[in-house]
Design an enzyme around this catalytic site. Structure first.
Site, PDB file in Angstrom:
ATOM      1  N   LYS A  34       0.859  -1.183   0.000  1.00  0.00           N
ATOM      2  CA  LYS A  34       0.000   0.000   0.000  1.00  0.00           C
ATOM      3  C   LYS A  34       0.896   1.234   0.000  1.00  0.00           C
ATOM      4  O   LYS A  34       1.734   1.404   0.889  1.00  0.00           O
ATOM      5  CB  LYS A  34      -0.897  -0.013   1.233  1.00  0.00           C
ATOM      6  CG  LYS A  34      -1.728   1.251   1.362  1.00  0.00           C
ATOM      7  CD  LYS A  34      -2.761   1.137   2.455  1.00  0.00           C
ATOM      8  CE  LYS A  34      -3.508   2.445   2.625  1.00  0.00           C
ATOM      9  NZ  LYS A  34      -4.533   2.371   3.664  1.00  0.00           N
TER      10      LYS A  34
ATOM     11  N   LYS B 221      -2.238  -1.479  -3.797  1.00  0.00           N
ATOM     12  CA  LYS B 221      -3.094  -0.290  -3.727  1.00  0.00           C
ATOM     13  C   LYS B 221      -2.244   0.967  -3.800  1.00  0.00           C
ATOM     14  O   LYS B 221      -1.247   1.036  -3.087  1.00  0.00           O
ATOM     15  CB  LYS B 221      -3.831  -0.331  -2.383  1.00  0.00           C
ATOM     16  CG  LYS B 221      -4.704   0.860  -2.099  1.00  0.00           C
ATOM     17  CD  LYS B 221      -5.277   0.722  -0.728  1.00  0.00           C
ATOM     18  CE  LYS B 221      -6.020   1.993  -0.387  1.00  0.00           C
ATOM     19  NZ  LYS B 221      -6.525   1.989   0.942  1.00  0.00           N
TER      20      LYS B 221
END
Ligand code: PBG
Length: 332
Positions: free
Chosen positions: A201, A255
């Site tokens: 992330k 992400k």
């Protein structure tokens, strides 16, 4: 005369593109309803409220949640991910609302499980919706504490598992949390509660609209770069994924998605584990706002964007457009 069959004019690449049915036959990548996970924002009350920076996305009031989302679930999306808009007066520095069994996420989990027993419920594990500082972890002297945060995440995760959550998705990026969560879940008998690790992330500028949606934007006094990854790095993403899989993650996530297709590709290629990608709020908003302004065709652009994420290697996509795309797939 020797005829060259390998190049023009014998070889015509356009031949396979000449008919819609033929293009369907030779398509290498497909989008299916099974690829879609729908993130849902929940708030107190019985109405719905608009999120200005996310056209087409609303927050659903907990009191009428099941009825309000039913029309969007009828296409057969396999799972939803829940995100709460926590009232300001419940946000504290110690984030205890995160493990309140009657918080918005736990109530929503119970309500959705009751109305839709065959839909998977995914709950985020991170403190930001409950934190007066807006950070994913506990903050002391302007630093985000790792190990103390993991202790808090364990409490949050067990509360969500108890409420009936099927997949816990730690999005906090603290070190060591996957191993600790697996151990705690197993110890309490939640052996089938799965972990979807937000493994890679990035500290991204593309989470802006999400922070409006959950009401955490105003609070942030400093950025998340000491725990979320630096966009410059790819090898580091592979090391994060390796650690999370070793610690017991059942699936991993990259992400954002559209700006990180190279990461999705490398992660899937190297680990061959279930790999998800999150088309984050800013990525969705770029398309939805451009659509609204008449700059592009939103349906076509969304389709192309989701296909790109699949083509890169994702097994599934968390996307605000899940109902819209599922409807399109259903209707052919
Ligand atoms: C927080 C969290 C974020 C998102 C999912 N979980 C925001 C952040 O890290 O600041 C972003 C999702 C989106 O932008 O759509 N733990």
């Amino acid at each position: 005369m020797i005829i060259d069959h390998s190049s023009y004019p014998a070889r015509r690449m356009r031949r396979n593109r000449s008919q819609p049915w033929l293009r369907r036959m030779v398509a290498e990548t497909h989008l299916s309803i099974d690829d879609l996970i729908w993130p849902i924002f929940i708030e107190e009350g019985s109405g719905t409220s608009e999120i200005k920076t996310l056209p087409g996305v609303v927050r659903y009031g907990i009191e009428r949640l099941a009825d309000a989302v039913a029309p969007h679930l009828k296409w057969g999306i396999p799972a939803v991910a829940l995100f709460p808009f926590t009232p300001e007066n419940k946000k504290t520095a110690s984030c205890e609302e995160a493990w309140n069994p009657d918080n918005l996420v736990c109530r929503a989990t119970r309500a959705l499980k009751k109305s839709f027993p065959n839909i998977g419920i995914i709950c985020d594990v991170a403190l930001d919706p409950y934190n007066s500082s807006g950070h994913d972890g506990l903050v002391k002297d302007n630093r985000v504490l790792n190990d103390e945060t993991v202790d808090a995440l364990v409490k949050q995760a067990l509360t969500q598992a108890q409420a009936g959550c099927d997949i816990l998705a730690p999005s906090d990026m603290m070190d060591g949390r996957i191993g600790r969560l697996r151990q705690a879940l197993d110890h309490k008998g939640f052996i089938d509660t799965a972990l979807m690790a937000y493994a890679a992330k990035y500290a991204s500028a593309f989470y802006g609209p999400f922070r409006e949606a959950v009401g955490s934007a105003g609070a942030l006094a400093f950025d998340k770069k000491t725990y979320q990854m630096d966009s410059a790095n790819t090898d580091e993403a592979l090391r994060e994924v390796a650690l999370d899989l070793d610690e017991g993650a059942d699936m991993v996530m990259v992400k954002p998605s559209l700006l990180y297709l190279d990461i999705i590709h490398r992660v899937k290629k190297k680990f061959r584990a279930p790999t998800f990608a999150y088309m984050v709020s800013g990525e969705y908003a770029m398309i939805a706002l451009a659509d609204k302004a008449g700059a592009l065709n939103g349906d076509a652009a969304l389709w192309e964007a989701h296909l790109a994420i699949k083509r890169a290697g994702a097994d599934g996509i968390l996307t605000y457009a899940a109902p819209r795309i599922a409807e399109r797939i259903s209707k052919g």
